[in-house]
Design an enzyme around this catalytic site. Structure first.
Site, short mmCIF file in Angstrom:
data_model
loop_
_atom_site.label_atom_id
_atom_site.label_comp_id
_atom_site.label_asym_id
_atom_site.label_seq_id
_atom_site.Cartn_x
_atom_site.Cartn_y
_atom_site.Cartn_z
N ASP A 80 0.80 -1.22 0.00
CA ASP A 80 0.00 0.00 0.00
C ASP A 80 0.84 1.27 0.00
O ASP A 80 0.49 2.24 -0.67
CB ASP A 80 -0.93 0.04 1.23
CG ASP A 80 -2.11 -0.90 1.08
OD1 ASP A 80 -2.49 -1.20 -0.06
OD2 ASP A 80 -2.65 -1.32 2.12
N GLU A 124 -12.78 5.48 8.84
CA GLU A 124 -11.69 5.45 7.87
C GLU A 124 -12.26 5.62 6.46
O GLU A 124 -13.41 5.29 6.21
CB GLU A 124 -10.93 4.12 7.92
CG GLU A 124 -10.06 3.94 9.13
CD GLU A 124 -9.10 2.75 8.96
OE1 GLU A 124 -8.23 2.61 9.81
OE2 GLU A 124 -9.23 1.99 7.99
N GLU A 125 -11.43 6.13 5.56
CA GLU A 125 -11.73 6.15 4.12
C GLU A 125 -13.15 6.61 3.85
O GLU A 125 -13.94 5.95 3.16
CB GLU A 125 -11.47 4.77 3.52
CG GLU A 125 -10.01 4.35 3.65
CD GLU A 125 -9.76 2.92 3.19
OE1 GLU A 125 -8.61 2.63 2.83
OE2 GLU A 125 -10.70 2.10 3.21
N ARG A 170 -14.20 -9.55 -1.69
CA ARG A 170 -14.48 -8.37 -2.51
C ARG A 170 -14.87 -8.81 -3.92
O ARG A 170 -14.13 -8.64 -4.88
CB ARG A 170 -13.27 -7.45 -2.51
CG ARG A 170 -12.96 -6.91 -1.12
CD ARG A 170 -11.70 -6.08 -1.08
NE ARG A 170 -11.45 -5.58 0.28
CZ ARG A 170 -10.44 -4.79 0.62
NH1 ARG A 170 -9.54 -4.42 -0.30
NH2 ARG A 170 -10.29 -4.38 1.87
N TYR A 217 -12.79 -1.39 -3.64
CA TYR A 217 -13.27 -0.16 -3.03
C TYR A 217 -14.40 0.43 -3.88
O TYR A 217 -14.51 0.19 -5.08
CB TYR A 217 -12.13 0.86 -2.95
CG TYR A 217 -11.17 0.67 -1.79
CD1 TYR A 217 -11.09 -0.52 -1.09
CD2 TYR A 217 -10.32 1.71 -1.41
CE1 TYR A 217 -10.20 -0.68 -0.04
CE2 TYR A 217 -9.42 1.56 -0.37
CZ TYR A 217 -9.36 0.37 0.31
OH TYR A 217 -8.48 0.22 1.35
#
Length: 469
Positions: free
Chosen positions: A151, A277-278, A368, A402
């Site tokens: 990351d 977060e995010e 995901r 995401y």
């Protein structure tokens, strides 16, 4: 013919040839001069085409749209007048979501020069929408793509390109060195926020129209990070949320108010039992709504809403239609964190409409994969799991990642309301696939009050690439 006559004859012939040559040279010079005059006269002119002004110039333009036709830049002139994005409109009423863009970056990158990226997002000014993304300082199908599952590295940078285009060195603009980022437009200029540096001392660099205006140092010395989606501008001020502290426990969360790239106010949220977060944020009637990721203990999403003075309200989406991943099966929700399968998470979003909301989420409860949009008419305040509409975006068998919100302001669309939109990252490669790299492509959708369709818009690149074999 005697010798004297021969000399005279030869001399006469040479003189005639010389005169003819001189005349030809003079004609050539005149022809070149006339041709040059015509080209110079045509180099800068305007012509009317369907009441639009088309300008041809051998110069570099800023804030213009270029269309490349036969290596000639045709610049379509448009009004670039600055405006202040008011952000005071309510969200447009919608019935579903229409496909807005798909870049197919990994498919194209198997043969072309395409950046290795993650964390793409979209943000719009009053003139255009742009895709922002975090590169890994490498191209797909190249040796430097090895190990890009990491990351945070000094090679990562925030860049931008036109929406719907695969991000390449030929269409992308450098914005900031960053492994965590955000960006937004206030109507007068682009604000970019790029975080880089070591985990225990990272710094956020704020730029306004490309010029450094402010820095924010990590205050907890534990991976300062921000939204990975657009910040929000309301009436000339822009707002963002940053997190510093543990990803699996209580951390510190701050809202920043920024004007022309300078921080004018900040507050720390009093949220000892929440985790933010995010965050995916959007403007709604002069306020800012953010829907975030609880990486500590919530399988439903936390939200925080605040005004321009940073007075805030906070909570969790109550619906039993859970929005995070991993998550349990839909059931009884809670207006606090739902602890079942609450650890870890993924960036996501929702849009609030009164007591209800559109909830975006992966189709899979545990990985995901897949993506869907669900309309729960009471989901913001009611813990049941009843919903009215489900729209398929990506099939359960295909990778997602995401997701986040962005809006199109009335100043861009001409509508009298704020158009809600979202993007979905389609992650490919490591750690789930047998490659040396991690990257992705993206799709985006916007809300419409007309017919839409269920389908799957996957990445669908064939792996492994040549570099992986």
């Amino acid at each position: 013919m005697n010798p004297n006559q021969k000399i005279i004859t030869i001399g006469s012939i040479c003189m005639v040839v010389g005169i003819i040559s001189l005349i030809l040279q003079i004609g050539n010079i005149v022809s070149i001069w006339i041709s040059h005059s015509i080209q110079t006269g045509n180099q800068n002119h305007t012509g009317t085409c369907d009441q639009s002004i088309i300008t041809y110039k051998n110069s570099t333009w800023v804030n213009q749209t270029y269309v490349n036709i036969s290596n000639t830049n045709v610049v379509a002139g448009k009004d670039t007048t600055s405006v202040i994005l008011a952000g005071n409109s309510s969200l447009c009423p919608i019935r579903g979501w229409a496909i807005y863009s798909k870049d197919n970056g990994v498919r194209i990158g198997s043969k072309g020069d395409v950046f290795v990226i993650r964390e793409p997002f979209i943000s719009c000014s009053h003139l255009e929408c742009k895709t922002f993304f975090l590169t890994q300082g490498a191209l797909l199908n190249d040796k430097h793509s090895n190990g890009t599952v990491k990351d945070r590295s000094p090679y990562r940078a925030l860049m931008s390109c036109p929406v719907g285009e695969a991000p390449s060195p030929y269409n992308s603009r450098f914005e900031s060195v960053a492994w965590s980022a955000s960006a937004c437009h206030d109507g007068m200029g682009w604000l970019t926020i790029g975080i880089s540096g070591p985990d225990d001392g990272a710094v956020a660099v704020l730029k306004y129209n490309g010029i450094i205006t402010e820095t924010i140092k990590s205050w907890r010395k534990e991976i300062l990070r921000t939204q990975e989606s657009e910040c929000v501008c309301v009436n000339g001020s822009c707002f963002t949320i940053m997190t510093d502290g543990p990803s699996g426990g209580p951390a510190s969360y701050k809202i920043f108010k920024i004007e022309k790239g300078k921080v004018t106010k900040s507050i720390e949220l009093d949220a000892p039992n929440s985790h933010y977060e995010e965050c995916s944020c959007y403007p709604d009637t002069s306020k800012v709504m953010c829907v975030c990721r609880d990486n500590w203990h919530g399988s439903n999403r936390p939200w925080v809403s605040f005004d321009q003075n940073l007075d805030y309200q906070m909570g969790y989406i109550c619906s039993g239609v859970f929005g995070d991943n991993p998550r349990p099966k839909d059931g009884k929700g809670s207006c606090g964190p739902v602890n079942v399968d609450g650890a870890d998470g993924v960036k996501g979003f929702s849009y609030r409409y009164g007591n209800g909301g559109w909830i975006g989420r992966t189709k899979s409860n545990s990985s995901r994969k897949g993506f869907e949009m669900i309309w729960d008419p009471n989901g913001w305040t009611d813990p049941d799991s009843n919903f009215l509409v489900k729209q398929d975006i990506v099939a359960m068998t295909d990778w997602s990642g995401y997701s986040g919100s962005f809006v199109q302001h009335p100043e861009l669309t001409g509508l009298d309301c704020m158009r809600p939109c979202f993007w979905v990252e389609l992650i490919r490669g490591r750690p789930k696939e047998n490659t040396i790299w991690t990257s992705g492509s993206s799709i985006s959708f916007c809300g419409v009050n007309s017919d839409t369709v269920d389908w799957s818009w996957p990445d669908d690149a064939e792996l492994p690439l040549n570099i992986d074999k």
